[in-house]
Design a protein around this motif. Structure first.
Motif, PDB file in Angstrom:
ATOM      1  N   VAL A 146       7.703   3.793  -2.717  1.00 38.81           N
ATOM      2  CA  VAL A 146       9.362   3.958  -3.348  1.00 38.81           C
ATOM      3  C   VAL A 146       9.206   4.183  -4.933  1.00 38.81           C
ATOM      4  O   VAL A 146       9.799   4.601  -5.267  1.00 38.81           O
ATOM      5  N   TYR A 147       7.796   3.339  -5.669  1.00 39.10           N
ATOM      6  CA  TYR A 147       7.851   3.098  -6.599  1.00 39.10           C
ATOM      7  C   TYR A 147       6.884   5.148  -7.756  1.00 39.10           C
ATOM      8  O   TYR A 147       7.249   4.348  -8.635  1.00 39.10           O
ATOM      9  N   LEU A 148       6.317   5.044  -6.995  1.00 34.45           N
ATOM     10  CA  LEU A 148       5.840   6.519  -7.108  1.00 34.45           C
ATOM     11  C   LEU A 148       7.101   7.634  -7.214  1.00 34.45           C
ATOM     12  O   LEU A 148       7.021   8.701  -8.311  1.00 34.45           O
ATOM     13  N   THR A 149       8.137   7.407  -6.538  1.00 36.08           N
ATOM     14  CA  THR A 149       9.282   8.458  -6.898  1.00 36.08           C
ATOM     15  C   THR A 149      10.376   8.155  -7.184  1.00 36.08           C
ATOM     16  O   THR A 149      10.585   9.242  -8.017  1.00 36.08           O
ATOM     17  N   LYS A 159       2.107   4.000 -14.882  1.00 34.96           N
ATOM     18  CA  LYS A 159       1.269   3.080 -15.860  1.00 34.96           C
ATOM     19  C   LYS A 159       2.409   3.542 -17.279  1.00 34.96           C
ATOM     20  O   LYS A 159       1.494   1.910 -18.021  1.00 34.96           O
ATOM     21  N   ASP A 160       3.357   4.112 -17.233  1.00 33.59           N
ATOM     22  CA  ASP A 160       3.911   3.766 -18.503  1.00 33.59           C
ATOM     23  C   ASP A 160       5.155   2.916 -18.266  1.00 33.59           C
ATOM     24  O   ASP A 160       6.281   2.845 -18.691  1.00 33.59           O
ATOM     25  N   CYS A 161       5.390   2.325 -16.556  1.00 30.45           N
ATOM     26  CA  CYS A 161       7.018   2.095 -16.137  1.00 30.45           C
ATOM     27  C   CYS A 161       6.283   0.342 -16.096  1.00 30.45           C
ATOM     28  O   CYS A 161       4.857   0.328 -15.865  1.00 30.45           O
ATOM     29  N   THR A 162       6.894  -0.430 -16.454  1.00 35.39           N
ATOM     30  CA  THR A 162       7.326  -1.880 -15.587  1.00 35.39           C
ATOM     31  C   THR A 162       7.899  -2.678 -15.263  1.00 35.39           C
ATOM     32  O   THR A 162       9.553  -1.523 -14.759  1.00 35.39           O
ATOM     33  N   ALA A 163       7.665  -2.812 -13.677  1.00 31.95           N
ATOM     34  CA  ALA A 163       8.208  -3.408 -12.398  1.00 31.95           C
ATOM     35  C   ALA A 163       8.293  -4.180 -12.631  1.00 31.95           C
ATOM     36  O   ALA A 163       7.765  -5.477 -12.921  1.00 31.95           O
ATOM     37  N   ALA A 177       1.316   1.279  -7.232  1.00 33.25           N
ATOM     38  CA  ALA A 177       1.682   2.496  -8.275  1.00 33.25           C
ATOM     39  C   ALA A 177       1.189   2.287  -9.732  1.00 33.25           C
ATOM     40  O   ALA A 177       1.407   3.008  -9.535  1.00 33.25           O
ATOM     41  N   GLY A 178       1.065   1.311 -10.337  1.00 34.49           N
ATOM     42  CA  GLY A 178       0.452   1.243 -11.224  1.00 34.49           C
ATOM     43  C   GLY A 178       0.641   1.265 -12.027  1.00 34.49           C
ATOM     44  O   GLY A 178       0.580   0.934 -13.224  1.00 34.49           O
ATOM     45  N   MET A 179       2.080  -0.112 -11.742  1.00 31.67           N
ATOM     46  CA  MET A 179       2.973  -0.165 -12.549  1.00 31.67           C
ATOM     47  C   MET A 179       2.450  -1.774 -13.412  1.00 31.67           C
ATOM     48  O   MET A 179       2.128  -2.566 -12.922  1.00 31.67           O
TER      49      MET A 179
END
Length: 217
Positions: A146-149, A159-163, A177-179
């Protein structure tokens, strides 16, 4: 580049809904002569609709097909939300504050119908550029799907996202997802220590979701 997008979970981050999910599911299991377990709600946190309805039918002994379980539970939750959406303190302000600096996404385990209802009643639909339910991807949390999508739909590298997450499965999902990962745990359903340790920052409330926390700078 720095952080380009912030991706929020919904249940337990923006709304205090996990106790409500637990009550609705518990009462349904009892009504259907199933076998509710003390850790049933924790196990279902992060599961997609198909996953948790199958769990209720197969593992908790609900005498209904999984498809009927899902339909019944979603209808019951929609009735609750129609009366009141349990927004957490600072949720609306945090979303609007972040939307002034970053593109926003929502990665939720709730079904799409409930996500839409909550965002509409909270006045936040226009704040998010991508909204996704785990029922629309292959696997629920803790898988990263879900995060990758959401990142893909935002045209942003994960990697340029903050969750921003609260639960064990959610934290594992966003991390996979690497966030960059912000934990906002709920005291009623605390994540396991190993999952919490994956977070880059831990906040007690959404007022603490500052620019410095989001970016790590």
């Amino acid at each position: 580049m720095g952080i380009a997008a912030v991706v929020f979970d919904m249940d337990g981050v923006l709304i205090d809904s996990e106790p409500l999910w637990e009550k609705v599911r518990h009462d349904y299991v009892v009504l259907k002569d199933g076998r509710w377990q003390p850790d049933s709600q924790k196990k279902m946190m992060g599961m997609s609709t198909v996953e948790w309805s199958s769990y209720m039918a197969d593992d908790l002994g609900v005498a209904e097909p999984a498809e009927q379980v899902a339909s019944d539970i979603i209808d019951l939750m929609a009735e609750k939300y129609a009366q009141h959406v349990p927004l957490l303190p600072g949720a609306v302000e945090a979303v609007r504050r972040c939307s002034g600096s970053w593109t926003l996404g929502l990665a939720s385990s709730s079904p799409a119908t409930l996500i839409d209802l909550v965002l509409a009643k909270a006045g936040l639909i226009d704040s998010f550029s991508a909204v996704l339910s785990t029922e629309e991807v292959g696997r629920g949390k803790p898988a990263p799907d879900v995060y990758l999508t959401v990142a893909q739909r935002l045209s942003v590298d994960p990697k340029d996202c903050t969750a921003v997450e609260d639960s064990t499965n959610g934290l594992l999902s966003a991390h996979a997802a690497g966030m960059r990962l912000i934990a906002a745990p709920r005291p009623e359903f605390p994540p396991v220590p190993d999952a919490l340790a994956l977070a880059d920052a831990v906040i007690d409330n959404l007022d603490q979701l500052t620019t410095q926390v989001v970016t790590g700078s």
